[in-house]
Scaffold this motif. Structure first.
Motif, PDB file in Angstrom:
ATOM      1  N   ALA A 256     103.807 -54.372  72.328  1.00 56.80           N
ATOM      2  CA  ALA A 256     104.744 -53.280  72.080  1.00 56.80           C
ATOM      3  C   ALA A 256     103.955 -52.024  72.356  1.00 56.80           C
ATOM      4  N   GLY A 257     104.579 -51.051  72.910  1.00 48.99           N
ATOM      5  CA  GLY A 257     103.826 -49.837  73.165  1.00 48.99           C
ATOM      6  C   GLY A 257     104.725 -48.785  73.737  1.00 48.99           C
ATOM      7  N   ARG A 258     104.114 -47.697  74.127  1.00 48.79           N
ATOM      8  CA  ARG A 258     104.863 -46.602  74.727  1.00 48.79           C
ATOM      9  C   ARG A 258     103.983 -46.018  75.807  1.00 48.79           C
TER      10      ARG A 258
ATOM     11  N   VAL B  43      90.848 -52.982  64.739  1.00 50.38           N
ATOM     12  CA  VAL B  43      90.194 -52.035  65.646  1.00 50.38           C
ATOM     13  C   VAL B  43      91.203 -51.675  66.735  1.00 50.38           C
ATOM     14  N   ALA B  44      91.631 -50.405  66.763  1.00 50.38           N
ATOM     15  CA  ALA B  44      92.696 -49.983  67.689  1.00 50.38           C
ATOM     16  C   ALA B  44      92.212 -48.835  68.567  1.00 50.38           C
ATOM     17  N   VAL B  45      91.114 -49.092  69.291  1.00 52.95           N
ATOM     18  CA  VAL B  45      90.527 -48.069  70.162  1.00 52.95           C
ATOM     19  C   VAL B  45      90.641 -48.531  71.619  1.00 52.95           C
ATOM     20  N   PRO B  46      90.388 -47.653  72.600  1.00 52.69           N
ATOM     21  CA  PRO B  46      90.487 -48.059  74.008  1.00 52.69           C
ATOM     22  C   PRO B  46      89.560 -49.251  74.315  1.00 52.69           C
ATOM     23  N   PRO B  47      89.936 -50.091  75.310  1.00 57.23           N
ATOM     24  CA  PRO B  47      89.216 -51.332  75.581  1.00 57.23           C
ATOM     25  C   PRO B  47      87.686 -51.172  75.640  1.00 57.23           C
ATOM     26  N   ASP B  48      87.201 -50.138  76.326  1.00 54.27           N
ATOM     27  CA  ASP B  48      85.748 -49.994  76.493  1.00 54.27           C
ATOM     28  C   ASP B  48      85.029 -49.715  75.177  1.00 54.27           C
ATOM     29  N   ALA B  49      85.756 -49.263  74.149  1.00 54.18           N
ATOM     30  CA  ALA B  49      85.116 -48.882  72.884  1.00 54.18           C
ATOM     31  C   ALA B  49      85.208 -49.977  71.824  1.00 54.18           C
ATOM     32  N   VAL B  50      85.933 -51.080  72.136  1.00 56.87           N
ATOM     33  CA  VAL B  50      86.222 -52.086  71.101  1.00 56.87           C
ATOM     34  C   VAL B  50      84.953 -52.738  70.562  1.00 56.87           C
TER      35      VAL B  50
ATOM     36  N   VAL C 127      90.671 -48.702  62.488  1.00 61.87           N
ATOM     37  CA  VAL C 127      89.677 -47.940  63.243  1.00 61.87           C
ATOM     38  C   VAL C 127      90.354 -47.453  64.519  1.00 61.87           C
ATOM     39  N   GLY C 128      90.519 -46.139  64.679  1.00 61.91           N
ATOM     40  CA  GLY C 128      91.218 -45.579  65.831  1.00 61.91           C
ATOM     41  C   GLY C 128      92.664 -45.318  65.462  1.00 61.91           C
ATOM     42  N   ALA C 129      92.962 -44.056  65.089  1.00 63.28           N
ATOM     43  CA  ALA C 129      94.311 -43.732  64.607  1.00 63.28           C
ATOM     44  C   ALA C 129      95.129 -43.070  65.712  1.00 63.28           C
ATOM     45  N   GLY C 130      95.198 -43.718  66.880  1.00 67.52           N
ATOM     46  CA  GLY C 130      96.035 -43.223  67.975  1.00 67.52           C
ATOM     47  C   GLY C 130      97.435 -43.810  67.872  1.00 67.52           C
ATOM     48  N   LEU C 131      98.073 -44.049  69.011  1.00 64.06           N
ATOM     49  CA  LEU C 131      99.443 -44.595  69.015  1.00 64.06           C
ATOM     50  C   LEU C 131      99.530 -45.905  68.225  1.00 64.06           C
ATOM     51  N   ILE C 132      98.695 -46.870  68.598  1.00 66.10           N
ATOM     52  CA  ILE C 132      98.809 -48.200  67.990  1.00 66.10           C
ATOM     53  C   ILE C 132      98.270 -48.187  66.550  1.00 66.10           C
TER      54      ILE C 132
ATOM     55  N   GLU D  57      88.715 -42.443  62.314  1.00 62.50           N
ATOM     56  CA  GLU D  57      89.079 -41.927  63.648  1.00 62.50           C
ATOM     57  C   GLU D  57      88.047 -40.868  64.017  1.00 62.50           C
ATOM     58  N   ARG D  58      87.492 -40.979  65.222  1.00 65.00           N
ATOM     59  CA  ARG D  58      86.393 -40.069  65.551  1.00 65.00           C
ATOM     60  C   ARG D  58      86.886 -38.690  66.004  1.00 65.00           C
ATOM     61  N   ASP D  59      88.140 -38.612  66.455  1.00 65.47           N
ATOM     62  CA  ASP D  59      88.685 -37.327  66.912  1.00 65.47           C
ATOM     63  C   ASP D  59      89.356 -36.622  65.719  1.00 65.47           C
ATOM     64  N   PRO D  60      88.765 -35.500  65.232  1.00 62.34           N
ATOM     65  CA  PRO D  60      89.288 -34.864  64.025  1.00 62.34           C
ATOM     66  C   PRO D  60      90.759 -34.449  64.148  1.00 62.34           C
TER      67      PRO D  60
ATOM     68  N   ARG E 165      93.353 -42.746  81.892  1.00 61.29           N
ATOM     69  CA  ARG E 165      92.045 -43.266  81.451  1.00 61.29           C
ATOM     70  C   ARG E 165      92.186 -44.587  80.728  1.00 61.29           C
ATOM     71  N   LEU E 166      93.187 -44.680  79.857  1.00 61.21           N
ATOM     72  CA  LEU E 166      93.409 -45.936  79.124  1.00 61.21           C
ATOM     73  C   LEU E 166      93.733 -47.059  80.107  1.00 61.21           C
ATOM     74  N   TRP E 167      94.615 -46.754  81.080  1.00 67.55           N
ATOM     75  CA  TRP E 167      95.053 -47.804  81.999  1.00 67.55           C
ATOM     76  C   TRP E 167      93.986 -48.228  82.989  1.00 67.55           C
TER      77      TRP E 167
ATOM     78  N   ARG F 267     103.452 -42.946  76.028  1.00 64.65           N
ATOM     79  CA  ARG F 267     102.770 -41.787  75.463  1.00 64.65           C
ATOM     80  C   ARG F 267     101.773 -42.257  74.423  1.00 64.65           C
ATOM     81  N   GLY F 268     100.543 -41.716  74.461  1.00 67.81           N
ATOM     82  CA  GLY F 268      99.528 -42.131  73.498  1.00 67.81           C
ATOM     83  C   GLY F 268      99.392 -41.125  72.366  1.00 67.81           C
ATOM     84  N   GLY F 269      98.424 -41.385  71.488  1.00 67.68           N
ATOM     85  CA  GLY F 269      98.120 -40.476  70.390  1.00 67.68           C
ATOM     86  C   GLY F 269      98.972 -40.719  69.164  1.00 67.68           C
TER      87      GLY F 269
HETATM   88  N1  LIG Z   1      99.569 -47.924  74.595  1.00 62.57           N
HETATM   89  C1  LIG Z   1     100.171 -49.084  74.498  1.00 62.57           C
HETATM   90  O1  LIG Z   1     101.336 -49.193  74.834  1.00 62.57           O
HETATM   91  C2  LIG Z   1      99.407 -50.277  73.940  1.00 62.57           C
HETATM   92  C3  LIG Z   1     100.129 -51.424  73.573  1.00 62.57           C
HETATM   93  C4  LIG Z   1      99.451 -52.496  73.016  1.00 62.57           C
HETATM   94  C5  LIG Z   1      98.065 -52.424  72.848  1.00 62.57           C
HETATM   95  N2  LIG Z   1      97.382 -51.295  73.242  1.00 62.57           N
HETATM   96  C6  LIG Z   1      95.926 -51.255  73.035  1.00 62.57           C
HETATM   97  O2  LIG Z   1      95.699 -50.454  71.900  1.00 62.57           O
HETATM   98  C7  LIG Z   1      94.437 -49.809  72.005  1.00 62.57           C
HETATM   99  C8  LIG Z   1      94.611 -48.339  71.670  1.00 62.57           C
HETATM  100  O3  LIG Z   1      95.573 -47.784  72.529  1.00 62.57           O
HETATM  101  P1  LIG Z   1      96.477 -46.544  72.116  1.00 62.57           P
HETATM  102  O4  LIG Z   1      97.649 -46.555  73.019  1.00 62.57           O
HETATM  103  O5  LIG Z   1      96.673 -46.530  70.649  1.00 62.57           O
HETATM  104  O6  LIG Z   1      95.504 -45.354  72.557  1.00 62.57           O
HETATM  105  P2  LIG Z   1      95.333 -43.905  71.891  1.00 62.57           P
HETATM  106  O7  LIG Z   1      94.564 -43.100  72.872  1.00 62.57           O
HETATM  107  O8  LIG Z   1      96.649 -43.393  71.415  1.00 62.57           O
HETATM  108  O9  LIG Z   1      94.419 -44.196  70.615  1.00 62.57           O
HETATM  109  C9  LIG Z   1      93.085 -44.609  70.673  1.00 62.57           C
HETATM  110  C10 LIG Z   1      92.335 -43.880  69.567  1.00 62.57           C
HETATM  111  O10 LIG Z   1      91.036 -44.448  69.402  1.00 62.57           O
HETATM  112  C11 LIG Z   1      90.180 -43.377  69.031  1.00 62.57           C
HETATM  113  N3  LIG Z   1      88.788 -43.815  69.102  1.00 62.57           N
HETATM  114  C12 LIG Z   1      88.088 -44.222  68.017  1.00 62.57           C
HETATM  115  N4  LIG Z   1      86.871 -44.597  68.362  1.00 62.57           N
HETATM  116  C13 LIG Z   1      86.762 -44.424  69.671  1.00 62.57           C
HETATM  117  C14 LIG Z   1      85.705 -44.633  70.583  1.00 62.57           C
HETATM  118  N5  LIG Z   1      84.522 -45.147  70.213  1.00 62.57           N
HETATM  119  N6  LIG Z   1      85.926 -44.331  71.868  1.00 62.57           N
HETATM  120  C15 LIG Z   1      87.116 -43.859  72.273  1.00 62.57           C
HETATM  121  N7  LIG Z   1      88.159 -43.636  71.432  1.00 62.57           N
HETATM  122  C16 LIG Z   1      87.976 -43.938  70.155  1.00 62.57           C
HETATM  123  C17 LIG Z   1      90.613 -42.257  69.942  1.00 62.57           C
HETATM  124  O11 LIG Z   1      90.165 -41.001  69.467  1.00 62.57           O
HETATM  125  C18 LIG Z   1      92.128 -42.392  69.866  1.00 62.57           C
HETATM  126  O12 LIG Z   1      92.668 -41.629  68.801  1.00 62.57           O
HETATM  127  C19 LIG Z   1      93.932 -50.075  73.405  1.00 62.57           C
HETATM  128  O13 LIG Z   1      92.914 -51.066  73.340  1.00 62.57           O
HETATM  129  C20 LIG Z   1      95.131 -50.609  74.131  1.00 62.57           C
HETATM  130  O14 LIG Z   1      94.736 -51.575  75.103  1.00 62.57           O
HETATM  131  C21 LIG Z   1      98.032 -50.222  73.754  1.00 62.57           C
END
Ligand SMILES: NC(=O)c1ccc[n+]([C@@H]2O[C@H](COP(=O)([O-])OP(=O)(O)OC[C@H]3O[C@@H](n4cnc5c(N)ncnc54)[C@H](O)[C@@H]3O)[C@@H](O)[C@H]2O)c1
Length: 356
Positions: free
Chosen positions: A115-117, A61-68, A9-14, A33-36, A219-221, A119-121
């Motif tokens: 692990a992370g970067r 579930v891999a969405v921003p903290p507030d949406a988890v 759930v949430g196909a961003g970076l992570i 993923e809610r963003d087409p 916003r994420l941070w 850059r998101g998405g």
């Molecule tokens: N960025 C990092 O380096 C990192 C590392 C480890 C953990 N995390 C955690 O991973 C999670 C995701 O981070 P990311 O870096 O993949 O971010 P990201 O912005 O790349 O991806 C998040 C995705 O969640 C989607 N999404 C789905 N449902 C959503 C909703 N209800 N509200 C908002 N967005 C929604 C967004 O559209 C987006 O594509 C966060 O909780 C973050 O704390 C991030």
């Protein structure tokens, strides 16, 4: 327990990185993923296929903290996932909020791949993002064994090293190891942003190293720092106290030699205790710097020569400025081979020097 099909759930970076890593291991990955635009990108990268009502062995579930919490609740109400975990960078708050919101905490295990970067998405996703990295799991008294096993298998399939600790200990550690560094990096980069351009042109590698994180998503941070505000505030307060002592030492006009070497030495000691990139035990390597001319084949020539001397390169760091006709390479080798390497390099005509 094998994971045959996993939902993300949430196909961003992570989320997309998890999808890519699992697909490499032959797991069927379904994505929500809610963003087409993000979904299209994740599908184009082959991070998984669209999630259309399939039952899954585990969902992450891999969405921003507030949406988890909202996404976890919706997932559990759908009844499609046997167990679930998350990847949120903060653990105690989300676990409490999920319980308060009525989530089923027996089939959920908290997780955080360290692990992370910056850059998101989905565009920044990489299949090897988690390779060799710790993946923290934070089961509590109410977490069922099935959820812990599934989350552990998920981490292992992604190539990560699962580590179990409590949500509170995780948050205290991350305040120091991740959240405070993000703040400091942002503050330092903002400070430099106020310099005139001619002075900014003097920037060196050290400044780039300590400000890499300043490129992170605001916003994420803001969500991460807020979710761990108590721990981040106390880590920042301790740092502020140390900084205030340094300021006082520097400002003391009567003291010709302020005791600053203690600050740098304490840093040496802290750095020496850090685990190396490849494992969890501190490693002492010899580091040898080499000047490399900027022309095709130089790196190959260097690496081949080192191999011919039967010396294994443990790590490499590159330092290169855009306009210089050469770069510097730092080679890390076993401590007892450092002198050999330096001698060989010098007799083969390279400009080399010992760093540690
Ligand atoms: N960025 C990092 O380096 C990192 C590392 C480890 C953990 N995390 C955690 O991973 C999670 C995701 O981070 P990311 O870096 O993949 O971010 P990201 O912005 O790349 O991806 C998040 C995705 O969640 C989607 N999404 C789905 N449902 C959503 C909703 N209800 N509200 C908002 N967005 C929604 C967004 O559209 C987006 O594509 C966060 O909780 C973050 O704390 C991030």
């Amino acid at each position: 327990v094998p994971l045959t099909r996993v939902g993300v759930v949430g196909a961003g970076l992570i989320g997309s990185s998890i999808g890519l890593a699992l697909r490499h291991r032959g797991v069927d990955v379904v994505l929500r993923e809610r963003d087409p635009d993000q979904l299209r990108l994740a599908l184009a990268l082959h991070a998984g296929r669209p999630w259309d009502g399939d039952r899954v062995d585990h969902a992450v579930v891999a969405v921003p903290p507030d949406a988890v919490v909202g996404e976890l609740l919706a997932l559990q109400r759908s009844g499609l996932a046997a167990t679930a975990s998350d990847v949120t960078s903060v653990k105690a708050g989300p676990v409490e909020a999920a319980a308060a919101a009525g989530c089923d905490m027996a089939t959920f295990c908290g997780g955080h791949p360290v692990a992370g970067r910056e850059r998101g998405g989905a565009i920044a996703a990489r299949a090897d993002l988690f390779a060799g990295r710790p993946w923290v799991l934070t089961p509590t008294d109410v977490t069922g064994a099935e959820a812990v096993t599934a989350a552990t298998t998920l981490a292992e399939l992604c190539g990560a090293l699962p580590v179990q600790i409590s949500p509170d200990r995780h948050d205290t550690a991350m305040a120091v190891l991740s959240h405070l560094p993000q703040l400091i990096s942002s503050l330092l980069a903002a400070e430099a942003g106020e310099l005139p351009e001619a002075e900014l042109a003097l920037v060196g590698q050290g400044f780039r190293d300590v400000t890499r994180l300043a490129g992170s998503d605001p916003r994420l941070w803001a969500q991460i720092l807020t979710a761990n505000r108590r721990e981040v505030a106390s880590a920042a307060a301790r740092l502020a106290q140390r900084l205030a002592l340094v300021v006082a030492d520097l400002a003391d006009a009567d003291d010709p030699a302020p005791p600053l070497s203690g600050v740098i030495a304490a840093g040496n000691a802290g750095q020496a205790r850090l685990p190396d990139k490849a494992g969890l035990v501190p490693h002492v390597w010899a580091r040898v710097g080499v000047v490399v001319r900027d022309r095709p084949g130089e790196l190959a020539r260097l690496f081949t020569a080192v191999a011919d001397w039967d010396i294994n390169i443990e790590d490499v760091a590159v330092e290169h400025s855009r306009n210089a006709p050469f770069g510097r390479l730092e080679l890390a080798v076993a401590a007892e081979r450092g002198d050999d390497l330096l001698r060989h390099l010098e007799s083969a005509g390279w400009t080399a020097y010992r760093r540690t």
